[in-house]
Write an enzyme that holds these catalytic residues in place. Structure first.
Site, PDB file in Angstrom:
ATOM      1  CG  HIS A   8       6.289  34.171  32.496  1.00 50.18           C
ATOM      2  ND1 HIS A   8       6.583  33.693  33.763  1.00 50.18           N
ATOM      3  CD2 HIS A   8       7.360  34.913  32.133  1.00 50.18           C
ATOM      4  CE1 HIS A   8       7.769  34.122  34.145  1.00 50.18           C
ATOM      5  NE2 HIS A   8       8.264  34.879  33.177  1.00 50.18           N
ATOM      6  CD  GLU A  79      12.822  38.854  30.997  1.00 50.00           C
ATOM      7  OE1 GLU A  79      12.727  39.829  30.226  1.00 50.00           O
ATOM      8  OE2 GLU A  79      12.329  38.826  32.149  1.00 50.00           O
TER       9      GLU A  79
END
Length: 211
Positions: A8, A79
């Protein structure tokens, strides 16, 4: 199948390199610029499918990379869970428990942040996510947007490198592009890793140094 794996774009946490795992953060203005540039680079790619993690910053990034596509969410792409270290700088995390922090730095595959995940646990779920993507789309090009630690760990796991050394040997900068060729009954082949050419001509200026 060609898997376009991307990290990202910039958030307030990634800009200062603090531990941001499961907390939700929007892209910064710079992050949106980064994603716009990568989106322009990938404009000519016809993706069979688009995937992202459950966290909003990956969906926000994917909207720039594949406009108009609704990404499928895969839990395995999320994550690493930093537990009690969430939102802290490395110095702040170490101050909580120096012995544990040093053990984690030495072998994050076996030692987890308090209440968090080990790198081995991340590798297991990330590999399962890649297997799921490959099973659903054995041919063509697929985009998946994930996170810094998860992608570094995944790179080590895909290539048979030591997972415990992911923080020392595998980079992953903001909005980086990676390309993995997934081949039936053959070892995955990394065609491209941590490519940030869309962010600037000098790779030394648009990548972070090692620690």
């Amino acid at each position: 199948m060609l898997l376009y794996l991307c990290r990202h774009a910039q958030t307030a946490s990634s800009a200062v390199d603090s531990f941001n795992g499961r907390a939700e953060l929007l892209l910064t203005q710079e992050g949106r610029k980064q994603a716009t540039r990568l989106g322009a680079r990938l404009r000519g790619v016809a993706f069979e499918a688009v995937f992202c993690s459950p966290l909003g910053r990956t969906a926000e990034t994917s909207a720039f990379l594949a406009p108009g596509r609704d990404p499928a969410v895969l839990e395995g792409l999320t994550e690493i869970d930093y537990g009690a270290w969430e939102g802290l700088s490395p110095a702040q995390a170490r101050a909580l428990d120096p012995a544990r922090y040093d053990a984690w730095e030495e072998d994050p595959a076996r030692t987890a942040p308090p209440g968090g995940e080990t790198a081995a646990q991340v590798a297991e779920r990330a590999l399962a996510a890649v297997d799921e993507i490959s099973r659903r789309h054995p041919e063509g090009r697929v985009l998946a947007v994930s996170h810094k630690a998860t992608l570094r760990i995944l790179a080590a796991a895909l290539t048979g490198a030591p997972i415990a050394r992911y923080r020392k040997t595998w980079p992953q900068d903001e909005c980086a592009l990676n390309l993995v060729e997934l081949r039936a009954a053959r070892t995955p082949f990394l065609r491209l890793w941590n490519d940030t050419a869309h962010l600037g001509l000098d790779p030394g200026a648009v990548t972070r140094g090692g620690k």
